[in-house]
Design a protein around this motif. Structure first.
Motif, short mmCIF file in Angstrom:
data_model
loop_
_atom_site.label_atom_id
_atom_site.label_comp_id
_atom_site.label_asym_id
_atom_site.label_seq_id
_atom_site.Cartn_x
_atom_site.Cartn_y
_atom_site.Cartn_z
N ALA A 196 0.82 -1.21 0.00
CA ALA A 196 0.00 0.00 0.00
C ALA A 196 0.85 1.26 0.00
O ALA A 196 0.47 2.27 -0.61
N SER A 197 1.97 1.24 0.68
CA SER A 197 2.78 2.46 0.80
C SER A 197 3.76 2.62 -0.35
O SER A 197 4.06 3.74 -0.76
N GLU A 198 4.26 1.50 -0.91
CA GLU A 198 5.32 1.59 -1.91
C GLU A 198 4.83 1.36 -3.34
O GLU A 198 5.50 1.79 -4.28
N TYR A 199 3.65 0.73 -3.51
CA TYR A 199 3.30 0.29 -4.86
C TYR A 199 1.97 0.79 -5.39
O TYR A 199 1.86 1.16 -6.55
N THR A 200 0.92 0.76 -4.61
CA THR A 200 -0.38 1.07 -5.21
C THR A 200 -1.38 1.56 -4.17
O THR A 200 -1.32 1.15 -3.00
N SER A 201 -2.28 2.42 -4.62
CA SER A 201 -3.40 2.84 -3.78
C SER A 201 -4.65 2.03 -4.10
O SER A 201 -5.72 2.30 -3.55
N LEU A 202 -4.53 1.03 -4.98
CA LEU A 202 -5.67 0.18 -5.30
C LEU A 202 -6.11 -0.61 -4.08
O LEU A 202 -5.31 -0.91 -3.19
N PRO A 203 -7.39 -0.99 -4.01
CA PRO A 203 -7.82 -1.90 -2.94
C PRO A 203 -7.02 -3.20 -3.00
O PRO A 203 -6.69 -3.71 -4.08
N LEU A 204 -6.72 -3.74 -1.83
CA LEU A 204 -5.98 -4.99 -1.73
C LEU A 204 -6.92 -6.11 -1.30
O LEU A 204 -7.85 -5.90 -0.52
N TYR A 205 -6.67 -7.29 -1.82
CA TYR A 205 -7.36 -8.50 -1.38
C TYR A 205 -6.30 -9.54 -1.02
O TYR A 205 -5.37 -9.78 -1.79
N VAL A 206 -6.44 -10.14 0.17
CA VAL A 206 -5.61 -11.30 0.50
C VAL A 206 -6.29 -12.49 -0.15
O VAL A 206 -7.29 -13.01 0.35
N THR A 207 -5.77 -12.90 -1.30
CA THR A 207 -6.44 -13.92 -2.10
C THR A 207 -6.05 -15.35 -1.72
O THR A 207 -6.72 -16.29 -2.16
#
Length: 478
Positions: free
Chosen positions: A360-371
């Motif tokens: 979240a801090s280094e790569y993307t502001s997209l929503p994350l899912y623990v898949t």
């Protein structure tokens, strides 16, 4: 991000919060559960070929029957609903839908997945669908496989056909599952299909898997612009074994060739300098622009690969200490203790929180899912007919709490999928390793929910302000 739920499960961390609409689910993969490898017009995949080679899997196990989900899917979905699981991450078998990897889709394969996805809807289960979970059609392997650039184009074509045939039946689509494993475990380490041991092939496969993601994303954007599409990467948490400069450099190297090689192209539009330093000898360049006629990273590739997706999928299992290796430069690593799993993997929930915060801090502001996230244990049915996997409950409690704490710290996590819904064919480990919340007696195909399945369902019900589903009096399904 929507407002966090105020309902806490008493066994979770007091800091753990989850947004309204959080996706609670379980996950599986087609080759690991379906079986019926020669039915319904399905063609052979690289895993059919690999698992039938002597010495490639424990006991020579194959996925020929697996969990027989192809014939038992209705009962499996019924059990999922009974346990109170609201979301299901599944994968489509490329070789079942497009047996040769080219041409029109197989009508029987389309009908199977159409019925499966409709069956989810009928039971109030939300599907999250993966296009590729390692089962490359064997004819495409015979024509060069992932090290060949045209395989990425074939995947883009396949994705477009799937979008047309099935795209209306699910909102969330994952293009590629764990390109790291498909590329390196399959082409460098030789421990997964197709079983090659050639770093050059692995690097080529890695880039073409990412290119395949970009082409699949473009195909869905064209045909199903309303769909939410992303890629799932497996991300380990890495720390130097000591404070020495050598161990620090070894950790940076391992991060560059296992994590960053897949994160940087998708979310930053280029390969990291450290990754290029490790693999430039095999044709990897930072952007492909002005690459001097190289045939691997070509102009325009990184623009396709880094086209905006809708979410980032994260699979996490490992927390490792990395030490400088021998003269070959290969780092040594070990799992951080405690390591209660039958794989010897760690139970360190803070590592997942660290990974989520990093992405979240280094790569993307997209929503994350623990898949994917889960643990293998030496599960067995006791004389009372129960599977008491208290260690798995402890593991899930810790890792789910870590997700909730990451959310409390501001990370936009939208879902958690336990691996796996049921015990299954665990790739080269065959049927020796059990990840499932549901025990499978492979000889009879009986399903027995473990204690963890009931705990998970109860935790979900508490988070959703619901009532825990009643436990089956039979304790199992046929």
């Amino acid at each position: 991000m929507t407002q966090a739920s105020t309902t806490a499960h008493p066994e979770l961390s007091a800091r753990a919060t989850f947004p309204a609409g959080f996706a609670w689910g379980v996950a599986t993969a087609a080759y690991q559960i379906e079986g019926a490898v020669a039915e319904g017009g399905r063609g052979p995949s690289i895993w059919d070929s690999f698992s039938h080679q002597s010495g490639t899997t424990i006991h020579g196990d194959t996925g020929d029957i697996a969990c027989d989900h192809y014939h038992r899917w209705e009962g499996d979905l019924d059990l999922m609903a009974e346990l109170g699981i609201p979301s299901y991450r599944l994968s489509l078998s490329w070789s079942r839908l497009q047996p040769t990897g080219t041409g029109p889709l197989n009508p029987e394969g389309v009908a199977f997945y159409r019925n499966l996805l409709a069956g989810c809807a009928a039971r109030g289960i939300t599907p999250y669908v993966t296009l590729y979970h390692w089962d490359l059609p064997q004819p495409l392997q015979d024509d060069g496989g992932w090290p060949a650039r045209h395989t990425a184009s074939r995947f883009g074509d396949y994705a477009g056909l799937v979008a047309d045939a099935l795209g209306h039946l699910a909102e969330h689509w994952i293009t590629i599952n764990e390109p790291m494993c498909a590329a390196f475990l399959g082409h460098s380490w030789g421990m997964q299909a197709p079983g090659s041991k050639d770093d050059r092939l692995a690097v080529r496969a890695a880039h073409h898997l990412l290119l395949a993601h970009g082409l699949a994303l473009a195909a869905f954007r064209e045909r199903r612009p309303e769909a939410k599409v992303g890629i799932t990467n497996i991300i380990g948490n890495l720390n130097p074994a000591t404070q020495s400069e050598a161990d620090r450099l070894a950790t940076e190297h391992w991060d560059a060739v296992s994590n960053r090689i897949f994160l940087d192209p998708v979310y930053r539009g280029r390969y990291a300098d450290s990754t290029v330093a490790a693999y430039g000898q095999y044709g990897l360049t930072a952007t492909g622009e002005g690459a001097g006629g190289g045939d691997l990273v070509q102009p325009g590739d990184l623009a396709l690969i880094s086209a905006p997706g809708d979410f980032a999928g994260i699979n996490h299992y490992t927390n490792m200490l990395v030490a400088a290796g021998d003269d070959t430069g290969t780092p040594n690593w070990q799992h951080v203790r405690p390591t209660p799993s039958s794989f010897g993997w760690s139970d360190t929930p803070e590592a997942l929180k660290t990974v989520l915060k990093r992405v979240a801090s280094e790569y993307t502001s997209l929503p994350l899912y623990v898949t994917e996230n889960g643990i293998t244990l030496h599960d067995y049915v006791d004389p009372n007919g129960e599977v008491r996997d208290t260690e798995r409950i402890h593991y899930l409690r810790g890792y789910i709490s870590a997700v909730g704490e990451a959310i409390a710290d501001g990370v936009d996590v939208r879902g958690y999928f336990a691996w796996s819904f049921m015990d299954n064919f665990e790739w080269a480990e065959g049927y020796d390793k059990r990840f499932g919340l549901v025990f499978v007696d492979y000889g009879t195909q009986r399903r027995i929910p473990k204690q963890s399945a009931h705990w998970y369902g109860g935790m979900i019900a508490a988070q959703q302000d619901g009532v825990r589903p009643a436990r089956s009096t039979a304790g199992a399904t046929a």
